[in-house]
Design an enzyme around this catalytic site. Structure first.
Site, PDB file in Angstrom:
ATOM      1  N   CYS A   1     -59.703 -20.510  10.747  1.00 29.01           N
ATOM      2  CA  CYS A   1     -58.838 -21.662  10.464  1.00 29.01           C
ATOM      3  C   CYS A   1     -58.496 -22.280  11.809  1.00 29.01           C
ATOM      4  O   CYS A   1     -57.748 -21.689  12.589  1.00 29.01           O
ATOM      5  CB  CYS A   1     -57.580 -21.210   9.723  1.00 29.01           C
ATOM      6  SG  CYS A   1     -56.243 -22.424   9.697  1.00 29.01           S
TER       7      CYS A   1
ATOM      8  N   SER B   1     -30.292 -20.751  -5.131  1.00 32.48           N
ATOM      9  CA  SER B   1     -29.943 -20.811  -3.719  1.00 32.48           C
ATOM     10  C   SER B   1     -28.491 -20.378  -3.528  1.00 32.48           C
ATOM     11  O   SER B   1     -27.659 -20.693  -4.373  1.00 32.48           O
ATOM     12  CB  SER B   1     -30.126 -22.245  -3.232  1.00 32.48           C
ATOM     13  OG  SER B   1     -30.298 -22.240  -1.856  1.00 32.48           O
TER      14      SER B   1
ATOM     15  N   HIS C   1     -29.154 -19.088   5.235  1.00 31.59           N
ATOM     16  CA  HIS C   1     -27.876 -19.804   5.291  1.00 31.59           C
ATOM     17  C   HIS C   1     -26.792 -18.950   5.942  1.00 31.59           C
ATOM     18  O   HIS C   1     -26.790 -17.729   5.803  1.00 31.59           O
ATOM     19  CB  HIS C   1     -27.430 -20.191   3.884  1.00 31.59           C
ATOM     20  CG  HIS C   1     -28.246 -21.287   3.280  1.00 31.59           C
ATOM     21  ND1 HIS C   1     -28.153 -22.588   3.683  1.00 31.59           N
ATOM     22  CD2 HIS C   1     -29.185 -21.267   2.292  1.00 31.59           C
ATOM     23  CE1 HIS C   1     -29.002 -23.337   2.980  1.00 31.59           C
ATOM     24  NE2 HIS C   1     -29.640 -22.552   2.131  1.00 31.59           N
TER      25      HIS C   1
HETATM   26  C1  LIG Z   1     -36.312 -26.040  -3.826  1.00 32.56           C
HETATM   27  C2  LIG Z   1     -35.663 -24.742  -3.472  1.00 32.56           C
HETATM   28  C3  LIG Z   1     -35.057 -24.581  -2.226  1.00 32.56           C
HETATM   29  C4  LIG Z   1     -34.440 -23.392  -1.895  1.00 32.56           C
HETATM   30  N1  LIG Z   1     -33.960 -23.234  -0.642  1.00 32.56           N
HETATM   31  C5  LIG Z   1     -33.393 -22.038  -0.294  1.00 32.56           C
HETATM   32  C6  LIG Z   1     -32.955 -21.820   1.032  1.00 32.56           C
HETATM   33  O1  LIG Z   1     -33.158 -22.657   1.920  1.00 32.56           O
HETATM   34  N2  LIG Z   1     -32.333 -20.668   1.333  1.00 32.56           N
HETATM   35  C7  LIG Z   1     -32.122 -19.713   0.386  1.00 32.56           C
HETATM   36  O2  LIG Z   1     -31.514 -18.718   0.702  1.00 32.56           O
HETATM   37  N3  LIG Z   1     -32.571 -19.885  -0.874  1.00 32.56           N
HETATM   38  C8  LIG Z   1     -33.216 -21.013  -1.228  1.00 32.56           C
HETATM   39  N4  LIG Z   1     -33.688 -21.197  -2.489  1.00 32.56           N
HETATM   40  C9  LIG Z   1     -33.479 -20.148  -3.461  1.00 32.56           C
HETATM   41  C10 LIG Z   1     -34.489 -19.030  -3.368  1.00 32.56           C
HETATM   42  O3  LIG Z   1     -35.785 -19.530  -3.181  1.00 32.56           O
HETATM   43  C11 LIG Z   1     -34.430 -18.239  -4.662  1.00 32.56           C
HETATM   44  O4  LIG Z   1     -33.128 -17.859  -4.888  1.00 32.56           O
HETATM   45  C12 LIG Z   1     -35.273 -16.972  -4.615  1.00 32.56           C
HETATM   46  O5  LIG Z   1     -36.585 -17.257  -4.146  1.00 32.56           O
HETATM   47  C13 LIG Z   1     -35.359 -16.375  -5.985  1.00 32.56           C
HETATM   48  O6  LIG Z   1     -36.138 -15.224  -5.914  1.00 32.56           O
HETATM   49  P1  LIG Z   1     -36.470 -14.378  -7.197  1.00 32.56           P
HETATM   50  O7  LIG Z   1     -37.118 -13.156  -6.692  1.00 32.56           O
HETATM   51  O8  LIG Z   1     -35.275 -14.264  -8.037  1.00 32.56           O
HETATM   52  O9  LIG Z   1     -37.471 -15.290  -8.029  1.00 32.56           O
HETATM   53  P2  LIG Z   1     -39.056 -15.386  -7.965  1.00 32.56           P
HETATM   54  O10 LIG Z   1     -39.530 -15.519  -6.589  1.00 32.56           O
HETATM   55  O11 LIG Z   1     -39.460 -16.434  -8.930  1.00 32.56           O
HETATM   56  O12 LIG Z   1     -39.537 -13.991  -8.489  1.00 32.56           O
HETATM   57  C14 LIG Z   1     -39.533 -13.662  -9.847  1.00 32.56           C
HETATM   58  C15 LIG Z   1     -40.838 -13.003 -10.179  1.00 32.56           C
HETATM   59  O13 LIG Z   1     -40.784 -12.495 -11.489  1.00 32.56           O
HETATM   60  C16 LIG Z   1     -42.040 -12.612 -12.065  1.00 32.56           C
HETATM   61  N5  LIG Z   1     -41.913 -12.528 -13.517  1.00 32.56           N
HETATM   62  C17 LIG Z   1     -41.362 -13.443 -14.353  1.00 32.56           C
HETATM   63  N6  LIG Z   1     -41.439 -13.024 -15.613  1.00 32.56           N
HETATM   64  C18 LIG Z   1     -42.060 -11.818 -15.598  1.00 32.56           C
HETATM   65  C19 LIG Z   1     -42.434 -10.891 -16.599  1.00 32.56           C
HETATM   66  N7  LIG Z   1     -42.181 -11.110 -17.885  1.00 32.56           N
HETATM   67  N8  LIG Z   1     -43.061  -9.756 -16.219  1.00 32.56           N
HETATM   68  C20 LIG Z   1     -43.336  -9.504 -14.910  1.00 32.56           C
HETATM   69  N9  LIG Z   1     -43.003 -10.359 -13.937  1.00 32.56           N
HETATM   70  C21 LIG Z   1     -42.362 -11.497 -14.274  1.00 32.56           C
HETATM   71  C22 LIG Z   1     -42.500 -13.945 -11.576  1.00 32.56           C
HETATM   72  O14 LIG Z   1     -43.898 -14.080 -11.693  1.00 32.56           O
HETATM   73  C23 LIG Z   1     -41.997 -13.967 -10.159  1.00 32.56           C
HETATM   74  O15 LIG Z   1     -42.968 -13.516  -9.246  1.00 32.56           O
HETATM   75  C24 LIG Z   1     -34.350 -22.360  -2.833  1.00 32.56           C
HETATM   76  C25 LIG Z   1     -34.983 -22.518  -4.066  1.00 32.56           C
HETATM   77  C26 LIG Z   1     -35.676 -23.680  -4.355  1.00 32.56           C
HETATM   78  C27 LIG Z   1     -36.430 -23.785  -5.623  1.00 32.56           C
END
Ligand SMILES: Cc1cc2nc3c(=O)[nH]c(=O)nc-3n(C[C@H](O)[C@H](O)[C@H](O)COP(=O)(O)OP(=O)(O)OC[C@H]3O[C@@H](n4cnc5c(N)ncnc54)[C@H](O)[C@@H]3O)c2cc1C
Ligand SMILES: Cc1cc2nc3c(=O)[nH]c(=O)nc-3n(C[C@H](O)[C@H](O)[C@H](O)COP(=O)(O)OP(=O)(O)OC[C@H]3O[C@@H](n4cnc5c(N)ncnc54)[C@H](O)[C@@H]3O)c2cc1C
Lengths: 503, 416
Positions: free
Chosen positions: A410, A346, A52
């Site tokens: 693939c 997001s 974004h």
């Molecule tokens: C539908 C949708 C559309 C989106 N579109 C965009 C976009 O276009 N642009 C943008 O910038 N953002 C977008 N986002 C937001 C973005 O995807 C998220 O903000 C980002 O992926 C979050 O990353 P994270 O690392 O916090 O979470 P995650 O990727 O979920 O990582 C967290 C990790 O922690 C692990 N975990 C959880 N509990 C434990 C535990 N107790 N012990 C060890 N490991 C654990 C999980 O297994 C996971 O792998 C979107 C999100 C969604 C759902």
């Protein structure tokens, strides 16, 4: 100089970005813990994948989000190149469907100015149709934000972790944090299913589960609930496509949906935004209602959508929604050493690199007052190539070195056996113990094209079995409980079979 | 300068093998390219009988059937590559096609006068048939499950639900039952089974496997592994009837929802596709809209019988020969073959009147006591029944074809 042990919980794009930045410093021993078998199998694997521009966040309401999104966008321009993650920057059009919507667009223009987003301006219908020939010609105009991009998001977290590991970070998959030890107001370490791991600093990047982790550290003033987003993806030969990223001006009722052409050249439409109860953190199921909504709203943005029989996939992801949408990125005095990067909804993908720098610069160095110096030998690069994009001379060189590069496994995406073996080697060297079909899919895009793996999945499973020395049926989609088969073909007739999975 | 080959056959299943063998018999310089590590295509993994009744007048298993072709092909020492992938076909001119092929020996640039495209079909998957819900482990297409069991010898699961009652679905239901799995249901959206009656009896009834007609699977549940499917009744317009939802617990879902010609490379080269067959538009020589590119087998139209596939492969080879002799298919007055009442698809699309032509067609819905009627040429063929599952194969004589001016309609009418 005293060394510090940092434990980062969660190998999503946020945790992975954090460890990559932490790996640049001399004084830190960094441990990345992930409960899944691989990095990036949570929220970070199913989203719109838009980088974004940063003009949608009101700096008064969400100052951190506004600031970090703009900086994150700038950082990704560089990071995708360093890491070999496919990306493009076609710019984004926020479409005003009716005349009235132009006022809304103007509001976002103001935010763009406040947030320092370059190049944003209003375009009228005529210019809009030049920027995007397939836009619905009846719309009023649009807000044009040229810095917006799209990337191959499933590849991001694995690539970040691979590079961080190459710079000394240790990655522990299949390691679930179950508790946090605190003594005298300071964190001491984490309890996991694999035992206790000491830590001076603990960073919570657990996505949907970041509220649970925070609670383990005694910080329990927030919860994170899932907000579902559903999508359609079309085949790479389905037309019409769009060049730009399209979405509509948000209304109080809906933000509408995006229409983009994703990195494998398929049109993608979505997402919905459905709030789910706090305990539905695994409900990534699609629904007829959700998908119908996506179809209806996407139609408003373009001349026409490809026919439904050109859909190759539907999927849903879950946003980790904190209260009021405000990210929780903080270091605490009590317990000292605990840092939240929680509820990163997001634009968390976009902002992840900036979140990582913010944590190191503002929280670790300033707030916790830990002095850090940069490594002189830090390697920003992860070498990656795609066989099909190479010129024939280079392809021939590769095939000469290893004939497996001449075996296209693939067919839809033209991924070779050589690339798959290469990816398996990389996965092993970054610390992945269980090589999965999804792990290969995230890194190569194999099995995600026209035929969705009905032709090549078994061929890839055979390669995994061969390279890791396990029986074919034990190859799994994403680890335990998701095995490809239940045993050899006579397992049920022998009468003892099929129970392996039921455990 | 001469091209490297007279004909390059792409795909080494029954259509491709038959085409290559015939082309060699006619004295052409042939190269065959197969993507998999082995020749043979789909029949290799079909250990059930039902192959070759017309062609060999024998009831063979798929494996037995295809090995007859593979041995003959190898005996003739026809040049071929396995593990070869055609990346692009550039129709440089009517007399020269340029192919780029990735093989384990390197990237080859090949020129040829003609191409016979026999890459078969791909299976329709979960996402193409509107099933929503989770995306857990335990969902396979029928062909994938068949490969797992009969090429690799591994068992996908033990409580099975099969989506689709075409012959492929029926045969896989029996296949699972024979290995001790519990096949809980075969689910069919239409009001009649998609496969042969013989297969309904031998594959389902003999094993006590329930068949749900006019039912659609709408949802799959299970976050890691399949736990159950949700199905609903559908009305005459195939719309779900609210309130008729039912659950079936299972650990495996097998999608047998039909095949689609797999033509990626050919489409990129620019051939015109018939939306009804999803294969190329062809004339009676099985020549596509690009002169010198021919197509046969499931890449042309989805066949139920391998015998027809082989017949098409041989015809394509003879057409390539004709093309090479004449430097092109001689210009004719083409009559268009048009779909009439209750005809869903028909090939070939254009007829010249110089040859007898075999017509392949499928109907939209089952009917009994009918006749095929060709109004423009005043011809009728009586049939006891027609059904979508069974491809109609009939021969039109050139004397009949020439009676028509510019089109010939084929329709199904009820016998009075
Ligand atoms: C539908 C949708 C559309 C989106 N579109 C965009 C976009 O276009 N642009 C943008 O910038 N953002 C977008 N986002 C937001 C973005 O995807 C998220 O903000 C980002 O992926 C979050 O990353 P994270 O690392 O916090 O979470 P995650 O990727 O979920 O990582 C967290 C990790 O922690 C692990 N975990 C959880 N509990 C434990 C535990 N107790 N012990 C060890 N490991 C654990 C999980 O297994 C996971 O792998 C979107 C999100 C969604 C759902
Ligand atoms: C479960 C099942 C049961 C069946 N039962 C019967 C039966 O009882 N009796 C009967 O007569 N018929 C039966 N059939 C039908 C029969 O198998 C098919 O009609 C026949 O195999 C089609 O032959 P083909 O050569 O067109 O395609 P295929 O057999 O699919 O062969 C195509 C070949 O092309 C290769 N290929 C694809 N793309 C490329 C590319 N780009 N480059 C190079 N190579 C490529 C593939 O690897 C494959 O080897 C059955 C089919 C199935 C799936």
């Amino acid at each position: 100089m005293e060394r510090k042990k940092v434990v980062v919980i969660g190998a999503g794009v946020v945790g992975a970005s954090i460890v990559r930045v932490l790996s640049q410093y001399n004084e830190l021993d960094v441990y990345l813990l992930e409960k899944n078998v691989d990095a990036g199998m949570g929220v970070s694997k199913a989203n719109t994948a838009i980088i974004h521009p940063g003009h949608e966040d009101d700096p008064k309401k969400c100052p951190l989000r506004a600031k970090l999104c703009v900086r994150g966008n700038r950082l990704w321009h560089q990071w995708v190149k360093e890491l070999g993650i496919p990306a493009k920057f076609p710019g984004e059009l926020m479409i005003a469907i009716e005349e009235d919507d132009l006022k809304v667009a103007e509001h976002y223009l103001e935010l763009a100015q406040k947030n320092g987003v370059p190049g944003v301006r209003l375009v009228d219908n005529e210019e809009l149709r030049k920027l995007e020939p397939n836009v619905n010609p009846n719309v009023a105009g649009a807000l044009w934000a040229p810095t917006a991009g799209v990337m191959d998001s499933p590849m991001a977290a694995p690539a970040l972790v691979e590079n961080a590991v190459a710079n000394g970070v240790r990655f522990f998959p299949e390691t679930e944090v179950q508790g946090i030890k605190i003594e005298n107001g300071e964190v001491k370490g984490v309890k996991t299913n694999k035992g206790f791991i000491e830590a001076d600093i603990i960073i919570n990047a657990a996505g949907l589960y970041s509220d649970k982790i925070s609670k383990m550290a005694g910080i329990d003033y927030f919860t994170v609930h899932p907000r579902k987003g559903e999508y359609y993806v079309f085949d790479d030969d389905a037309t019409p496509k769009v060049t730009r990223i399209l979405h509509q001006t948000p209304t109080p009722v809906t933000k509408g949906v995006y229409v983009i052409t994703e990195m494998h050249d398929g049109l993608m439409i979505g997402p919905t935004a459905e709030d789910l109860p706090e305990d539905a953190k695994e409900d990534t199921s699609t629904t007829k209602e959700g998908l119908d909504f996506v179809w209806e709203w996407a139609q408003k943005l373009v001349k026409e959508l490809p026919p439904k029989n050109k859909v190759i996939r539907t999927f849903a992801g879950l946003r980790p929604e904190p209260p009021d949408g405000r990210w929780i990125i903080e270091a605490y005095d009590d317990p000292w050493g605990f840092i939240n990067a929680a509820g990163i909804r997001s634009p968390g993908f976009t902002s992840a690199p900036a979140i990582a720098y913010y944590i190191v610069e503002e929280l670790i160095q300033k707030k916790l007052d830990i002095k850090l110096t940069k490594k002189s030998h830090w390697n920003p690069y992860r070498r990656a190539y795609w066989f099909k994009d190479l010129p024939p001379e280079k392809q021939n060189e590769l095939i000469k070195q290893d004939p497996a590069y001449g075996n296209v496994v693939c067919m839809c995406r033209e991924i070779t056996e050589g690339e798959i073996v290469n990816v398996i080697t990389r996965m092993k060297s970054m610390g992945v113990k269980i090589i999965t079909l999804d792990g290969i899919k995230m890194r190569t895009g194999a099995m995600a094209g026209t035929c969705q793996g009905s032709y090549c999945r078994i061929r890839i499973a055979r390669i995994i079995a061969r390279e890791t020395g396990i029986p074919l049926w034990e190859v799994s989609f994403r680890g335990k409980g998701t095995e490809y088969g239940i045993g050899d073909v006579k397992v049920l007739l022998r009468g003892n079979g099929g129970d392996k999975n039921a455990e | 300068m001469q091209n490297d080959y007279d004909v390059v056959v792409i795909g080494g299943g029954p259509a491709g093998l038959a085409a290559a063998i015939r082309a060699r018999e006619l004295g052409l310089r042939v190269l065959l390219l197969e993507n998999r590590e082995t020749l043979g295509g789909i029949p290799l993994q079909c250990i059930h009988p039902g192959f070759g009744l017309h062609y060999f007048k024998e009831d063979l298993t798929g494996t037995e059937f295809i090995y007859r072709f593979i041995y003959k092909f190898l005996d003739m020492e026809i040049e071929h590559y396995t593990g070869a992938h055609v990346v692009s076909i550039e129709p440089f001119s009517d007399l020269e096609k340029r192919l780029r092929v990735v093989t384990s020996k390197g990237v080859l640039d090949i020129t040829t006068t003609t191409v016979i495209y026999t890459t078969g079909a791909r299976e329709r998957h979960l996402f193409e048939i509107g099933i929503t819900g989770h995306r857990p482990a335990g969902v396979y297409t029928a062909g994938e499950a068949q490969t797992m069991m009969d090429i690799d010898g591994i068992m996908p699961g033990k409580e099975i639900v099969i989506v689709g009652s075409g012959d492929v679905g029926l045969i896989m239901a029996r296949r699972f039952a024979l290995e001790g799995a519990h096949v809980k249901a075969v689910i069919e959206i239409m009001s009649y089974p998609g496969g042969l009656t013989r297969n309904v009896v031998q594959c389902l009834q003999d094993f006590g496997i329930p068949l749900y007609l006019s039912h659609a699977v709408t949802r799959i549940e299970g976050t890691t592994k399949v736990e159950k499917v949700i199905l609903t009744k559908v009305d005459e317009n195939l719309r779900p009837v609210p309130g008729t939802e039912k659950e079936i617990e299972c650990d495996t879902v097998v999608i047998a929802a039909g095949l689609v010609p797999y033509l990626k490379v050919l489409e990129r080269a620019g051939v015109i596709i018939d939306p009804a067959t999803k294969g190329p538009v062809v004339n009676e020589h099985l020549e596509t809209s690009i002169p010198g590119i021919f197509v046969a087998g499931n890449a042309l139209v989805i066949n139920d019988l391998v015998d027809y596939v082989v017949e098409q492969g041989e015809l394509a080879a003879e057409s390539a020969y004709l093309y090479i002799q004449n430097k092109g298919i001689p210009t004719k007055k083409w009559r268009k073959l048009v779909k009439g009442r209750n005809i869903r698809l028909i090939v070939p699309h254009y007829l010249s009147g110089d040859n007898d032509v075999i017509i392949y067609a499928r109907v939209q819905k089952p009917e009994e006591n009918v006749k095929l009627h060709f109004p423009e040429i005043n011809k009728e063929i009586k049939l006891p029944f027609v059904k979508p599952a069974e491809m109609i194969r009939i021969k039109l004589r050139k004397e009949d074809i020439t009676k028509a001016k510019d089109k010939i309609t084929m329709e199904v009418v009820l016998n009075e």
